[in-house]
Scaffold this motif. Structure first.
Motif, PDB file in Angstrom:
ATOM      1  N   GLU A   6       3.629 -14.628  -3.011  1.00  0.00           N
ATOM      2  CA  GLU A   6       2.761 -15.695  -3.510  1.00  0.00           C
ATOM      3  C   GLU A   6       1.325 -15.495  -3.033  1.00  0.00           C
ATOM      4  O   GLU A   6       0.377 -15.614  -3.824  1.00  0.00           O
ATOM      5  N   ARG A   7       1.157 -15.164  -1.759  1.00  0.00           N
ATOM      6  CA  ARG A   7      -0.197 -14.994  -1.225  1.00  0.00           C
ATOM      7  C   ARG A   7      -0.875 -13.758  -1.822  1.00  0.00           C
ATOM      8  O   ARG A   7      -2.079 -13.762  -2.070  1.00  0.00           O
ATOM      9  N   ILE A   8      -0.097 -12.718  -2.046  1.00  0.00           N
ATOM     10  CA  ILE A   8      -0.671 -11.527  -2.682  1.00  0.00           C
ATOM     11  C   ILE A   8      -1.108 -11.850  -4.106  1.00  0.00           C
ATOM     12  O   ILE A   8      -2.199 -11.465  -4.556  1.00  0.00           O
TER      13      ILE A   8
ATOM     14  N   VAL B 297      -4.899 -11.728  -5.664  1.00  0.00           N
ATOM     15  CA  VAL B 297      -5.262 -10.935  -6.848  1.00  0.00           C
ATOM     16  C   VAL B 297      -5.911 -11.822  -7.904  1.00  0.00           C
ATOM     17  O   VAL B 297      -6.913 -11.441  -8.532  1.00  0.00           O
ATOM     18  N   VAL B 298      -5.358 -13.023  -8.124  1.00  0.00           N
ATOM     19  CA  VAL B 298      -5.906 -13.926  -9.132  1.00  0.00           C
ATOM     20  C   VAL B 298      -7.327 -14.350  -8.757  1.00  0.00           C
ATOM     21  O   VAL B 298      -8.237 -14.352  -9.600  1.00  0.00           O
ATOM     22  N   VAL B 299      -7.531 -14.714  -7.489  1.00  0.00           N
ATOM     23  CA  VAL B 299      -8.867 -15.108  -7.040  1.00  0.00           C
ATOM     24  C   VAL B 299      -9.838 -13.938  -7.163  1.00  0.00           C
ATOM     25  O   VAL B 299     -10.986 -14.103  -7.610  1.00  0.00           O
ATOM     26  N   LEU B 300      -9.389 -12.755  -6.776  1.00  0.00           N
ATOM     27  CA  LEU B 300     -10.246 -11.573  -6.888  1.00  0.00           C
ATOM     28  C   LEU B 300     -10.597 -11.284  -8.341  1.00  0.00           C
ATOM     29  O   LEU B 300     -11.753 -10.958  -8.670  1.00  0.00           O
ATOM     30  N   PHE B 301      -9.612 -11.413  -9.217  1.00  0.00           N
ATOM     31  CA  PHE B 301      -9.840 -11.172 -10.641  1.00  0.00           C
ATOM     32  C   PHE B 301     -10.793 -12.217 -11.219  1.00  0.00           C
ATOM     33  O   PHE B 301     -11.727 -11.894 -11.980  1.00  0.00           O
ATOM     34  N   GLY B 302     -10.586 -13.498 -10.859  1.00  0.00           N
ATOM     35  CA  GLY B 302     -11.481 -14.553 -11.336  1.00  0.00           C
ATOM     36  C   GLY B 302     -12.897 -14.375 -10.830  1.00  0.00           C
ATOM     37  O   GLY B 302     -13.868 -14.584 -11.564  1.00  0.00           O
ATOM     38  N   LEU B 303     -13.026 -13.968  -9.553  1.00  0.00           N
ATOM     39  CA  LEU B 303     -14.353 -13.725  -8.999  1.00  0.00           C
ATOM     40  C   LEU B 303     -15.042 -12.563  -9.711  1.00  0.00           C
ATOM     41  O   LEU B 303     -16.255 -12.601  -9.988  1.00  0.00           O
ATOM     42  N   GLY B 304     -14.255 -11.533 -10.050  1.00  0.00           N
ATOM     43  CA  GLY B 304     -14.833 -10.402 -10.769  1.00  0.00           C
ATOM     44  C   GLY B 304     -15.329 -10.792 -12.146  1.00  0.00           C
ATOM     45  O   GLY B 304     -16.421 -10.383 -12.568  1.00  0.00           O
TER      46      GLY B 304
ATOM     47  N   ILE C 247      -3.878 -21.321 -12.747  1.00  0.00           N
ATOM     48  CA  ILE C 247      -2.933 -20.212 -12.536  1.00  0.00           C
ATOM     49  C   ILE C 247      -2.361 -20.250 -11.119  1.00  0.00           C
ATOM     50  O   ILE C 247      -1.163 -20.021 -10.906  1.00  0.00           O
ATOM     51  N   ILE C 248      -3.202 -20.539 -10.120  1.00  0.00           N
ATOM     52  CA  ILE C 248      -2.739 -20.614  -8.729  1.00  0.00           C
ATOM     53  C   ILE C 248      -1.700 -21.723  -8.573  1.00  0.00           C
ATOM     54  O   ILE C 248      -0.652 -21.542  -7.931  1.00  0.00           O
ATOM     55  N   VAL C 249      -1.962 -22.893  -9.164  1.00  0.00           N
ATOM     56  CA  VAL C 249      -0.998 -23.996  -9.093  1.00  0.00           C
ATOM     57  C   VAL C 249       0.309 -23.617  -9.784  1.00  0.00           C
ATOM     58  O   VAL C 249       1.406 -23.925  -9.292  1.00  0.00           O
ATOM     59  N   ALA C 250       0.217 -22.925 -10.923  1.00  0.00           N
ATOM     60  CA  ALA C 250       1.423 -22.500 -11.632  1.00  0.00           C
ATOM     61  C   ALA C 250       2.245 -21.522 -10.785  1.00  0.00           C
ATOM     62  O   ALA C 250       3.482 -21.589 -10.754  1.00  0.00           O
ATOM     63  N   ILE C 251       1.580 -20.605 -10.080  1.00  0.00           N
ATOM     64  CA  ILE C 251       2.286 -19.659  -9.219  1.00  0.00           C
ATOM     65  C   ILE C 251       3.036 -20.402  -8.113  1.00  0.00           C
ATOM     66  O   ILE C 251       4.209 -20.108  -7.819  1.00  0.00           O
TER      67      ILE C 251
END
Length: 355
Positions: free
Chosen positions: A129-131, A135-142, A93-97
């Motif tokens: 992009e950084r936001i 959010v994606v990293v935070l969501f994945g970590l959760g 997802i990060i690469v796609a963003i």
């Protein structure tokens, strides 16, 4: 048992071949300028693809209960498989963003002369992009934390038994989130943009990077000034390219009072017409101040951007000085000294002794 082992080995070999085929295909697509994928897409997806294939391999071993029979081992490998899947999909997802952002920004060129709109869009999308990645990293970590048993109990015990520590962490988090919100505010209000010319902390420089929590300013002598994003919300600073990239250059000249100003105006006009640094908009010389020794002349000239204005100022200052030295050398600043002669004294010694 041997048949199952053989089938697993064949399956792993198939995964190995499939990985290299995908890696080769991505390298091929990255070299083709007609698609949206970046040229280094194969290397950027190498780790998440390997992680994904590991998860698939673990799943294959879990399906075949003859290889992994112990229940505790099965639970362990199921947990590892889930973590690997979450990690790989988060990376995808990060690469796609980032690919989507770069593809959109290709329509804007920040190297052109009038790049105000391009810098505005670059600033917005870099921060967004950084936001989004945060959010994606935070969501994945959760989601990854939810795979661990007893997370809820640990959270409750921490909340009930660590009151003082919670207050301290809350104060620390308040500062962190304040910095993050300042970055979001910069993305929306845009007091600064990428490549803006600013004066901060007494230094002239350009906005080189805008991160979520800090901003990098490239100083004119190649130094980097790193400031928190809250600086540009809470403190005053100069932005020379806030609304447009064109700017006025100022040159101060100090001369004697007898300098013919009209002649100097003609020379400035001749100098500006002879250079491509001037944008043909502003050309002014005015007497802005007087002192007991000199008069202050201010020359104003316009240029398309701040670096060009700097070169134009240097060019005008040097050549105006040469013109005054050559044509009016007596009009350079000088100190006047007036000496009055006293009346001659009498040679008669009796003079002055009489009362």
């Amino acid at each position: 048992m041997e048949d199952s082992t053989r089938s697993i080995l064949i399956f792993l070999a198939g995964l190995f071949v499939l990985y290299f085929l995908l890696h080769f295909l991505l390298k091929k697509l990255g070299k083709d300028p007609r698609n949206i994928l970046p040229h280094n897409i194969a290397s950027r997806l190498k780790i998440p693809m390997i992680t994904l294939f590991f998860a698939v391999a673990i799943q294959a071993g879990l399906i075949n209960r003859e290889i992994i029979t112990n229940e505790s081992q099965i639970d362990f490998f199921q947990h590892v498989r889930s973590i690997l899947l979450i990690f790989s999909f988060t990376w995808f997802i990060i690469v796609a963003i980032r690919i989507a952002k770069n593809q959109f920004l290709k329509r804007f060129d920040v190297s052109e002369a009038d790049n105000l709109r391009a810098r505005k869009v670059y600033t917005q999308f870099n921060i967004i992009e950084r936001i989004a990645i945060f959010v994606v990293v935070l969501f994945g970590l959760g989601i990854a934390l939810l795979t661990f048993d007893g997370v809820e109990e640990v959270g409750v015990s921490l909340l009930t038994s660590a009151g003082i520590a919670g207050i301290i962490l809350g104060l620390s988090a308040q500062k962190v989130f304040g910095t993050i919100f300042a970055g979001i505010q910069i993305a929306i209000a845009q007091p600064i943009r990428l490549d803006d010319v600013v004066i901060v902390e007494g230094e002239w420089g350009r906005i080189e990077e805008i991160k979520l929590t800090y901003v990098v300013v490239q100083i004119w002598d190649k130094r980097r000034l790193v400031l928190p994003t809250t600086y540009f919300i809470e403190k005053p600073f100069q932005n020379w390219t806030r609304n447009s990239s064109d700017i006025l250059g100022t040159v101060y000249i100090y001369t004697d009072f007898d300098l013919p100003i009209d002649k100097l105006r003609e020379e400035l006009t001749r100098l500006l017409n002879a250079t491509e640094l001037w944008d043909r908009k502003v050309n002014v010389i005015q007497v802005t101040d007087l002192s007991e020794k000199t008069m202050e002349l201010r020359a104003l000239m316009s240029a398309k951007d701040a670096p060009t204005a700097w070169d134009l100022r240097v060019y005008a200052r040097e050549n105006l000085l040469k013109y005054i030295q050559k044509n009016f050398p007596d009009s350079l600043p000088r100190t006047r000294l007036e000496i009055k002669e006293e009346p001659p004294r009498s040679k008669d010694p009796s003079v002055g002794l009489q009362k």
